[in-house]
Design a protein around this motif. Structure first.
Motif, PDB file in Angstrom:
ATOM      1  N   HIS A  74      36.395  47.241  31.369  1.00  8.46           N
ATOM      2  CA  HIS A  74      37.259  46.453  30.486  1.00  8.46           C
ATOM      3  C   HIS A  74      38.695  47.001  30.452  1.00  8.46           C
ATOM      4  O   HIS A  74      39.652  46.267  30.678  1.00  8.46           O
ATOM      5  CB  HIS A  74      36.663  46.421  29.076  1.00  8.46           C
ATOM      6  CG  HIS A  74      37.447  45.615  28.087  1.00  8.46           C
ATOM      7  ND1 HIS A  74      37.066  44.363  27.671  1.00  8.46           N
ATOM      8  CD2 HIS A  74      38.626  45.859  27.461  1.00  8.46           C
ATOM      9  CE1 HIS A  74      37.972  43.883  26.830  1.00  8.46           C
ATOM     10  NE2 HIS A  74      38.929  44.784  26.684  1.00  8.46           N
ATOM     11  N   GLU A  75      38.805  48.296  30.201  1.00 11.56           N
ATOM     12  CA  GLU A  75      40.163  48.872  30.097  1.00 11.56           C
ATOM     13  C   GLU A  75      40.740  49.195  31.479  1.00 11.56           C
ATOM     14  O   GLU A  75      41.952  49.198  31.646  1.00 11.56           O
ATOM     15  CB  GLU A  75      40.145  50.160  29.255  1.00 11.56           C
ATOM     16  CG  GLU A  75      39.441  50.056  27.901  1.00 11.56           C
ATOM     17  CD  GLU A  75      40.141  49.142  26.902  1.00 11.56           C
ATOM     18  OE1 GLU A  75      41.303  48.755  27.142  1.00 11.56           O
ATOM     19  OE2 GLU A  75      39.505  48.791  25.881  1.00 11.56           O
ATOM     20  N   GLU A 127      41.735  39.675  27.553  1.00 10.04           N
ATOM     21  CA  GLU A 127      40.445  40.139  27.025  1.00 10.04           C
ATOM     22  C   GLU A 127      39.279  39.443  27.732  1.00 10.04           C
ATOM     23  O   GLU A 127      38.245  40.064  28.012  1.00 10.04           O
ATOM     24  CB  GLU A 127      40.345  39.907  25.515  1.00 10.04           C
ATOM     25  CG  GLU A 127      41.417  40.605  24.679  1.00 10.04           C
ATOM     26  CD  GLU A 127      41.427  42.127  24.808  1.00 10.04           C
ATOM     27  OE1 GLU A 127      40.532  42.686  25.469  1.00 10.04           O
ATOM     28  OE2 GLU A 127      42.353  42.749  24.266  1.00 10.04           O
ATOM     29  N   HIS A 146      41.912  45.463  32.145  1.00  8.83           N
ATOM     30  CA  HIS A 146      43.329  45.456  31.747  1.00  8.83           C
ATOM     31  C   HIS A 146      44.268  46.184  32.718  1.00  8.83           C
ATOM     32  O   HIS A 146      45.348  45.703  33.029  1.00  8.83           O
ATOM     33  CB  HIS A 146      43.494  46.110  30.368  1.00  8.83           C
ATOM     34  CG  HIS A 146      42.861  45.338  29.259  1.00  8.83           C
ATOM     35  ND1 HIS A 146      42.896  43.964  29.177  1.00  8.83           N
ATOM     36  CD2 HIS A 146      42.174  45.748  28.158  1.00  8.83           C
ATOM     37  CE1 HIS A 146      42.267  43.567  28.081  1.00  8.83           C
ATOM     38  NE2 HIS A 146      41.806  44.630  27.451  1.00  8.83           N
TER      39      HIS A 146
END
Ligand SMILES: [Zn+2]
Length: 431
Positions: A247-248, A287, A253
């Motif tokens: 996710h990060e 997101e 991201h």
């Protein structure tokens, strides 16, 4: 900074050929300055900025009043509308750019309104800021997954407590956190690099922090670098390693920001991408793609296999329990929209914090401490909560409808295309 030099060169080159694109570049410049100006009124608003430092310094010095920012945004939207008929309707990327600027500017206007005291309902706010409204769910929608989890975790006491007790077996010991995370990050990066070309020199650093309402955060710093912070206030369960790494980081991201910088800022000179306003439609894409990226990187049973063979042993957990853990995790994912319902009722003033936390415990199976942390996240970020689950579903539908029955490589290709374009939620939904 290096990015600034690249921008001015590209902008000058584009401007000398085609006046309409030059006009869009002028609007982009006004947009960046408006976002920086609004950031003076809202500390969380500017999530990332790696454009010209003097523009940030100007915003800090000028401290433009909200009303003036709102007026300039309205004028900029008018100027943008005038550019509409001059753009090449056959150039998908330029049309997406136009739509991007329009929606981002409209969201900025809405945020000015909110900061000026305008009250919006949860759904009005998410439509204005994120270009999307979350579907409504009733308690009965969550009964089936709750019953299935209940059948897997029999015993006395409320289901949340049984679930919490079960999960205690899967906490990563704090001393092993960084080893487990480093392994997960390396694997997510390896899988991403098989399908996506990342800019040379991209990298991030990880920091462990406390006392935050979020559980992880990526701060993009420009020049293909990110700072990722992991909140250790609450126990960290084994599934968070892959979740956070994907996710990060990869392909979430960090990759999204680095690819936007490479493809849109450096190659095309689209400076609007040097600033990222958190309360804007771009967050739903950010997101949603970060969450869907987990499934792209670990399709089907690959995740459980990797966890069982590598991460469970690295964390000192029993690998024989990995299958059971992820069977129950898959069921709890079906409860994610319960979080939106709690947020909608809480922020619309229908229920108080205690009731919202109780709802989260009952329908999303959050422990009291996690539910309390989540209500504080709702205070800080409000309808932003929809970006995680609705965003994931929209991005997933966009990719999978186009991929059809084609395999993983096609999914990666479509996903990569999304990460290198200025697409926003309403364009995602178009056929
Ligand atoms: Zn995120």
């Amino acid at each position: 900074m290096a990015a600034g030099v690249a921008i001015s060169g590209a902008a000058a080159a584009l401007g000398s050929q085609t006046p309409p694109v030059n006009s869009m570049n002028e609007i982009a410049e006004r947009y960046v300055k408006l976002v920086l100006a609004l950031g003076q009124h809202d500390a969380a608003y500017v999530d990332a900025y790696y454009g010209r430092p003097e523009w940030k310094a100007d915003a800090e010095r000028q401290k433009r009043p909200l009303a003036e920012i709102g007026d300039t945004a309205a004028q900029t939207l008018k100027a943008l509308a005038a550019v509409r008929e001059t753009i090449d309707a056959g150039d998908t990327m330029v049309v997406l750019r136009y739509e991007y600027l329009r929606h981002q500017l409209q969201a900025l206007q809405a945020r000015v309104g909110m900061l000026s005291g305008k009250k919006l309902t949860f759904d009005e706010e998410s439509a204005a800021l994120y270009d999307a409204v979350a579907p409504r769910h009733s308690e009965s929608d969550f009964r089936k997954p709750l019953d299935e989890i209940g059948a897997l975790l029999p015993g006395p006491g409320p289901l949340m407590e049984r679930y919490d007790a079960f999960r205690q077996q899967f906490v990563i010991p704090p001393a092993r956190l960084s080893v487990v995370f480093d392994a997960a990050i390396a694997e997510c990066r390896r899988r991403t690099l098989q399908y996506l070309a990342l800019p040379k020199g991209e990298r991030f650093t990880v920091e462990y922090v406390t006392n935050k309402s979020w559980s992880g955060y990526n701060w993009y710093q420009g020049n293909f670098r990110s700072l990722i912070q992991v909140n250790t206030d609450l126990p960290i369960y084994i599934d968070r390693a892959i979740d956070l790494a994907c996710h990060e980081g990869y392909p979430g991201h960090h990759v999204y920001n680095a690819l936007l910088e490479e493809h849109l800022v450096r190659r095309r000179g689209w400076i609007e991408m040097t600033v990222y306003p958190l309360f804007s439609p771009q967050s739903l894409i950010a997101e949603g793609s970060a969450n869907y990226g987990i499934e792209v990187a670990f399709p089907g049973e690959e995740r459980v296999a990797y966890e069982r063979d590598v991460l469970f042993p690295a964390a000192g957990l029993d690998p024989a329990k990995a299958d059971e853990y992820y069977r129950i995790q898959a069921l709890t994912e079906r409860l994610s929209y319960a979080g939106n319902e709690a947020a909608r009722r809480y922020l619309d003033g229908e229920i108080d914090r205690k009731t919202a936390a109780a709802w989260l415990a009952r329908f999303a199976l959050m422990s009291p401490a996690r539910a309390e942390q989540r209500t504080r996240f709702m205070d800080d970020y409000r309808s932003y909560v929809i970006n995680y689950n609705l965003g994931k579903d929209l991005v997933k539908d966009f990719v999978e409808e186009r991929a059809g029955t084609a395999g993983g490589a096609r999914r990666w290709q479509l996903f990569g295309r999304l990460l290198t374009s200025p697409i926003l939620p309403s364009s995602l939904r178009q056929p």
